[in-house]
Design a protein around this motif. Structure first.
Motif, PDB file in Angstrom:
ATOM      1  N   LEU A  64      39.843  36.606  30.196  1.00  9.54           N
ATOM      2  CA  LEU A  64      38.409  35.474  30.298  1.00  9.54           C
ATOM      3  C   LEU A  64      39.051  34.878  31.947  1.00  9.54           C
ATOM      4  CD1 LEU A  64      36.555  34.058  28.980  1.00  9.54           C
ATOM      5  CD2 LEU A  64      37.866  31.837  28.871  1.00  9.54           C
ATOM      6  N   THR A  65      38.295  35.217  33.312  1.00  7.33           N
ATOM      7  CA  THR A  65      38.106  34.439  34.266  1.00  7.33           C
ATOM      8  C   THR A  65      36.979  33.327  34.366  1.00  7.33           C
ATOM      9  OG1 THR A  65      36.771  35.240  35.502  1.00  7.33           O
ATOM     10  CG2 THR A  65      37.798  36.780  34.538  1.00  7.33           C
ATOM     11  N   ALA A  83      33.018  38.293  44.092  1.00  6.08           N
ATOM     12  CA  ALA A  83      34.127  37.017  42.958  1.00  6.08           C
ATOM     13  C   ALA A  83      35.190  37.724  42.990  1.00  6.08           C
ATOM     14  CB  ALA A  83      34.261  37.084  41.506  1.00  6.08           C
ATOM     15  N   PHE A  84      36.527  37.356  44.152  1.00  6.27           N
ATOM     16  CA  PHE A  84      37.331  38.288  44.036  1.00  6.27           C
ATOM     17  C   PHE A  84      39.024  37.487  44.578  1.00  6.27           C
ATOM     18  CE2 PHE A  84      36.260  36.923  48.732  1.00  6.27           C
ATOM     19  CZ  PHE A  84      37.214  36.529  49.273  1.00  6.27           C
ATOM     20  N   GLY A  85      40.836  37.911  43.792  1.00  5.45           N
ATOM     21  CA  GLY A  85      41.444  36.753  44.136  1.00  5.45           C
ATOM     22  C   GLY A  85      42.082  37.862  43.531  1.00  5.45           C
ATOM     23  N   GLN A  86      43.243  37.034  42.699  1.00  6.76           N
ATOM     24  CA  GLN A  86      45.432  37.316  42.202  1.00  6.76           C
ATOM     25  C   GLN A  86      44.039  37.284  40.876  1.00  6.76           C
ATOM     26  OE1 GLN A  86      47.412  34.742  44.737  1.00  6.76           O
ATOM     27  NE2 GLN A  86      49.056  35.719  43.363  1.00  6.76           N
ATOM     28  N   SER A  87      45.502  37.039  40.122  1.00  3.97           N
ATOM     29  CA  SER A  87      45.547  36.689  38.031  1.00  3.97           C
ATOM     30  C   SER A  87      44.775  36.006  37.813  1.00  3.97           C
ATOM     31  CB  SER A  87      46.564  36.665  38.107  1.00  3.97           C
ATOM     32  OG  SER A  87      47.521  35.971  38.826  1.00  3.97           O
ATOM     33  N   ASN A  88      44.544  34.912  38.277  1.00  2.00           N
ATOM     34  CA  ASN A  88      43.506  33.785  38.129  1.00  2.00           C
ATOM     35  C   ASN A  88      41.837  34.106  37.982  1.00  2.00           C
ATOM     36  OD1 ASN A  88      45.202  31.804  36.552  1.00  2.00           O
ATOM     37  ND2 ASN A  88      45.267  31.351  38.677  1.00  2.00           N
ATOM     38  N   MET A  89      41.492  34.806  39.019  1.00  5.01           N
ATOM     39  CA  MET A  89      40.271  35.483  38.580  1.00  5.01           C
ATOM     40  C   MET A  89      40.214  36.735  38.251  1.00  5.01           C
ATOM     41  SD  MET A  89      37.292  34.905  39.060  1.00  5.01           S
ATOM     42  CE  MET A  89      37.161  33.968  40.838  1.00  5.01           C
ATOM     43  N   GLU A  90      41.049  37.081  38.762  1.00  7.83           N
ATOM     44  CA  GLU A  90      41.378  38.643  37.311  1.00  7.83           C
ATOM     45  C   GLU A  90      41.050  38.534  36.051  1.00  7.83           C
ATOM     46  OE1 GLU A  90      44.599  41.826  37.918  1.00  7.83           O
ATOM     47  OE2 GLU A  90      45.184  41.060  36.799  1.00  7.83           O
ATOM     48  N   GLY A  91      42.088  37.241  35.609  1.00  7.68           N
ATOM     49  CA  GLY A  91      42.148  36.741  33.805  1.00  7.68           C
ATOM     50  C   GLY A  91      43.098  37.146  33.318  1.00  7.68           C
ATOM     51  N   ALA A  92      43.648  35.733  33.594  1.00  6.44           N
ATOM     52  CA  ALA A  92      44.989  36.162  32.544  1.00  6.44           C
ATOM     53  C   ALA A  92      45.200  35.345  30.782  1.00  6.44           C
ATOM     54  CB  ALA A  92      46.439  35.767  33.358  1.00  6.44           C
TER      55      ALA A  92
END
Length: 278
Positions: free
Chosen positions: A88-89, A33-42
């Motif tokens: 949470l992601t 899994a990779f990406g920016q803030s939504n995959m990071e978990g905001a």
């Protein structure tokens, strides 16, 4: 003497191969899994999110002493799944959905390397450094924990994970910082193909699941990017777009709420479950 040495060497090679084959569990399905803030978990995870089936695990991406976790070790996938203090992601309920849908003999593992606010350029293997050179200080602090190279960090962890199980798919949630970029699908294709090459994977066997941005009906400020994301399967035949329609968002118009992440994650999981069944 030479003949005896050759026989001993052959036995050692066979024993080594046997141990390696035994160590890799074909029933341990691993997802990157990779990406920016939504995959990071905001979103802050809640007490209900701490309950997890032990068949769902996370490969720790960095050392987190406060959590009692070490980089490169498997743990029950209790959030946070990205870094020590992330939220949470989609990966959380992706994994929960898979273990619910798959036979009890199957375990699920995730590896999450994500950086809030980044463009897809941060994961471009050969040119990421030029992007890092212009990144703001707040982003540099996140990049540094991945040894300055999030893509390389992900590949390092994935190779380690391949000793234990089999990579079955890749999850992506990124695009807010590339809103309006019609070349985004081709850029994602480049990252995807590099991952396949570096990890010895076959495209037909490793689907890419990409989630939409917060939808327009939820006040999504980057909702226009969803039209570009929709074209991803045109350049990556084994890509699938995960709808964000009706996934609850927060007031900034960029991020999902905890409920939104749960629903989006379930959709990732349902899609992957249907793919694995075929």
């Amino acid at each position: 003497m030479k003949e005896t040495f050759k026989k001993i060497s052959l036995v050692l090679v066979i024993m080594t191969l046997g141990v390696s084959a035994q160590a890799q569990d074909k029933n341990f399905y691993i997802f990157l899994a990779f990406g920016q803030s939504n995959m990071e978990g905001a979103a802050k995870f809640e007490e209900q999110d701490r309950e997890v089936n032990p068949r769902f695990q996370v490969l720790q991406s960095i050392d987190c002493p406060d959590l009692g976790r070490e980089k490169g070790q498997w743990y029950p996938a209790v959030p946070p799944l990205t870094r020590c203090h992330t939220g949470l992601t989609p990966a959380d309920y992706f994994g929960r959905t898979l273990v619910k849908n798959l036979p009890d003999s199957i375990r699920v593992g995730v590896i999450n390397v994500s950086v809030g606010g980044c463009k897809i350029a941060l994961f471009e293997k050969d040119t990421y450094s030029s992007y890092v050179d212009t990144a703001p200080d707040w982003m540099l602090n996140m990049i540094k924990v991945y040894d300055g190279d999030p893509y390389g960090h992900l590949v390092e962890l994935a190779r380690k994970a391949q000793e234990d199980g089999v990579i079955k798919g890749i999850l992506l949630h990124q695009g807010e910082s590339n809103t309006g970029d019609v070349q985004w699908p081709n850029k994602v294709k480049g990252v995807y193909e590099n991952l396949l090459s570096d990890l010895g994977l076959v495209p037909e066997e490793v689907p890419l699941l990409a989630g939409e941005m917060v939808s327009a009906e939820q006040g999504g400020k980057c909702a226009s990017m969803n039209a570009i994301i929709a074209t991803l399967p045109e350049v990556i035949p084994n890509a699938h777009v995960i709808s964000s329609q009706d996934c609850e968002a927060v007031s900034d118009g960029l991020h999902f709420s905890a409920a939104g992440y749960r629903e989006l994650g379930r959709r990732y999981g349902a899609k992957m479950s249907s793919i694995l069944e075929n």
